[in-house]
Enzyme design. Structure first.
Site, PDB file in Angstrom:
ATOM      1  N   HIS A 286       0.861  -1.191   0.000  1.00 57.99           N
ATOM      2  CA  HIS A 286       0.000   0.000   0.000  1.00 57.99           C
ATOM      3  C   HIS A 286       0.892   1.234   0.000  1.00 57.99           C
ATOM      4  CE1 HIS A 286       1.127   0.168   4.193  1.00 57.99           C
ATOM      5  NE2 HIS A 286       0.619  -1.033   4.406  1.00 57.99           N
TER       6      HIS A 286
ATOM      7  N   HIS B 265       4.140   1.234   1.953  1.00 57.68           N
ATOM      8  CA  HIS B 265       5.290   0.558   1.342  1.00 57.68           C
ATOM      9  C   HIS B 265       5.868   1.408   0.214  1.00 57.68           C
ATOM     10  CE1 HIS B 265       2.891  -3.016   2.850  1.00 57.68           C
ATOM     11  NE2 HIS B 265       4.067  -3.233   3.396  1.00 57.68           N
TER      12      HIS B 265
END
Ligand code: PAF
Length: 273
Positions: free
Chosen positions: A31, A34
């Protein structure tokens, strides 16, 4: 982007590189959080390596290993679009054997907070991160501040094991309403998603009290617990950057941490002041 699935192949691929390597270890279901780690790694290094490995040894019996979100194809696309050079996607059989040497989390710092309710969790995290570091041999490795205890223990491992990788903490990415991004947020129903906002709200309140010079940690924790009610609170703690309990907030040396269960989903969040 090169996709590699065995430790041997990745070691061989990277071993003669004279370039700086930025490494982002993940368990997939990528997501924005990251992506912000990958972007920072991209800016600061010549080669960016991301690993996606759902590490079984950090899940306790009965935890969500089996139903942990898996989005392999979307993850590959995200990595490609974010400028990742090498994606390491190993199978468990290539990372572990039947009879394993393993690292133990420190007896105190590894068994408080999240470690209190998940007693062998950090043994598994440290062991897999050590394995991954040995395979990638990164110059810099990027970890989110949201998992503050994990970040603290990995930094401690690097120091105590005399490892040379530089650990880079990265700020927590948030949804527009303040909820910290997490792969587990997708477990939340609409109603739970709303209730989960009590977590950032409690941290916001703590920040507000501190800006009003209320520095007594018990007073702040009591107020935060009130805001979190009726969520099932695992802990609300105020620590210094060495992860020791403190009675008074010292600006520049404080982490306020919350873990609470929303429905069946455990959510973590914290602020660093
Ligand atoms: O934070 C995570 O996603 C995991 O704990 C990590 C560091 C990739 C180790 O499996």
């Amino acid at each position: 982007m090169k996709i590699i699935s065995t430790p041997k192949e990745l070691k061989e691929y990277l071993q003669n590189s004279q370039q700086s390597i930025g490494f982002v270890p993940t368990m997939g279901a990528l997501h924005e959080g990251h992506i912000s780690l990958i972007k920072k790694a991209r800016k600061e290094n010549e080669i960016v390596v991301v690993s996606i490995f759902l590490n079984p040894t950090q899940f306790l019996k009965g935890e969500d290993l089996e139903k942990y979100p898996k989005k392999d194809e979307a993850d590959k696309q995200i990595c490609k679009l974010s400028g990742v050079d090498v994606l390491f996607f190993p199978h468990a059989k290539d990372m572990y054997t039947e009879d394993e040497v393993g690292l133990l989390a420190p007896k105190i710092r590894g068994f408080v907070l999240e470690g209190a309710s998940r007693p062998s969790h950090f043994n598994g995290v440290l062991t897999v991160v050590m394995k991954l570091f040995n395979i990638v041999n990164p110059t810099n490795a990027y970890f989110g501040k949201k998992d503050a205890q994990q970040l603290n223990l990995i930094s401690l491992m690097v120091k105590q094991m005399f490892m040379s990788v530089n650990i880079v903490p990265v700020d927590t990415a948030r949804e527009s309403d303040g909820l910290a991004m997490s792969s587990r947020n997708i477990y939340l129903s609409q109603q739970e998603r709303k209730e989960a906002l009590k977590i950032p709200a409690s941290l916001y309140q703590a920040g507000k009290m501190i800006s009003q010079k209320i520095l007594d940690t018990n007073t702040i924790i009591t107020k935060m617990r009130e805001i979190l009610t009726p969520l099932e609170i695992s802990y609300v703690e105020i620590l210094n950057r060495d992860f020791e309990l403190v009675r008074h907030v010292e600006i520049g040396n404080t982490v306020i941490l919350v873990e609470a269960k929303v429905g069946e989903t455990r959510l973590l969040d914290n602020i660093w002041l």
